[in-house]
Design an enzyme around this catalytic site. Sequence first.
Site, short mmCIF file in Angstrom:
data_model
loop_
_atom_site.label_atom_id
_atom_site.label_comp_id
_atom_site.label_asym_id
_atom_site.label_seq_id
_atom_site.Cartn_x
_atom_site.Cartn_y
_atom_site.Cartn_z
CG ASP A 147 47.44 17.91 -45.02
OD1 ASP A 147 48.14 16.96 -45.20
OD2 ASP A 147 46.36 18.13 -44.18
CG HIS A 190 52.29 18.53 -48.64
ND1 HIS A 190 52.87 17.05 -48.60
CD2 HIS A 190 50.93 18.29 -48.25
CE1 HIS A 190 51.79 16.44 -48.29
NE2 HIS A 190 50.57 17.04 -48.07
CG ASP A 199 51.78 15.07 -44.58
OD1 ASP A 199 52.58 14.33 -44.00
OD2 ASP A 199 50.75 14.57 -45.35
CG ASN A 205 50.27 10.63 -44.82
OD1 ASN A 205 49.87 11.61 -44.64
ND2 ASN A 205 50.03 10.11 -46.54
CG HIS A 206 53.20 13.00 -47.74
ND1 HIS A 206 53.64 12.95 -48.80
CD2 HIS A 206 52.03 12.73 -47.76
CE1 HIS A 206 52.73 12.44 -49.89
NE2 HIS A 206 51.77 12.48 -49.16
CG HIS A 233 48.23 13.89 -40.89
ND1 HIS A 233 48.26 15.03 -41.45
CD2 HIS A 233 48.28 12.91 -42.05
CE1 HIS A 233 48.44 14.99 -42.60
NE2 HIS A 233 48.55 13.69 -42.97
#
Length: 409
Positions: free
Chosen positions: A8, A10, A49, A84-85, A170
């Site tokens: 994650d 990001h 992510d 998922n992102h 994830h």
Amino acid sequence: MKFAHIADVHLGYEQYHQSWRAEDFARAFKEAAIKAIKNKVDFVIISGDLFHRSVPNPKTIRDAIDILLLFKRNNIPVFAIEGNHDKSIRDFSIYHLLESLGLLNLIGLRKKRVENEFVTSVKLSEKVYLVKGVFKDLEIVGDRYRTKLQLEKVLPYLRAESDESVLVLHQSIKEVVDVEIDLAYELTLKDLPKASYYAMGHVHIPKVYEFNGSYIVYPGSPERYDLREASHKVSYTSDELNIKEGIKKGFYIVNDFKPEFVEIPTRDFYSVYIEASTKREIERKLLEILRNVSNEAILIAKVVCEMVSDVKDLIDRVSKSVKYADLRFEFKRDIRTETKFVSEKDFFNDFELELLERLKGDFDDSLIEFVRNYFMSDTESKIKKEEKIVKTVKRPKKPKTLLDFIGGG
């Protein structure tokens, strides 16, 4: 055997529409890379992510390349899955680009066979391969983010053949995710294949859970992604100022399948709650709080008070004292005669909040798939009920194959 478990990241997330926040997220990932290299890890796992969007901008791609090069120059292989992102339905995604540059190895179900020093492929059916990571005698098995329905079809194939293995997913696991974390879950413990270590992503708060002699680990995001992850939680209700430390941010170094948390320094992030009766009291409490806050900090405050005529000067004063500030006022007066301001979380449901957040960025494949998956899961139960009531003659459906569950190459 020692490896770093990161999730994650990001990259590219301009939180609160502030471009400098994307730099903070890149800085946190670079710090994790430097610490992992200093710890002399054998390899790195990124559990989804890595990017905030499936189509990151050029600067974000450059940041990713620069940081991943640190691992490559130290002969440390990186294994990754899509989250998922940043998952894509395209045949060639940002992960495939990084893989083509030799910066990471993308594992999971794919349409083409991939073979190199650290990756092997198992043919599951026509044009469907399970691409697995390999490091000495260890198997690294995993797949991109999936909906609950997709996981039911995919999980049986994510089983390692060797005695020692890492499962990379994830997803959120029901028994591991606290009820305080408002996330839907896609998995339960009984669904998990056997593994020596479960390298999870998706939950942004660090969590370690023992399961059948192995560890299920969520590293959390290296940088502070939302208000729940604040570095400091401030409450000033009556005459008592209370400041508590929030959660730590970082990643895990895993030595012989035992995780050890490695903290990463991040920008101070204050979650503030104030109750007051007058504007003067609000001002007094805010100024006292600001004396404890760095001018490079982020401050998000909720102020519950009587109706006051003008708060713009207060907002301006706080905004000039920190890097970024957001003051939200909630008035105590009767909602029938006065306007009541509520937070986004009180007004929108979880799906709507996530959708609003995604709409701030680029309109890409992940957004379309996010909306589609939501409505598919929401209507599935209704469809099943209708099928029981309305019995019509239908042509037999062609059964889905593994090929239907693969988004990219």
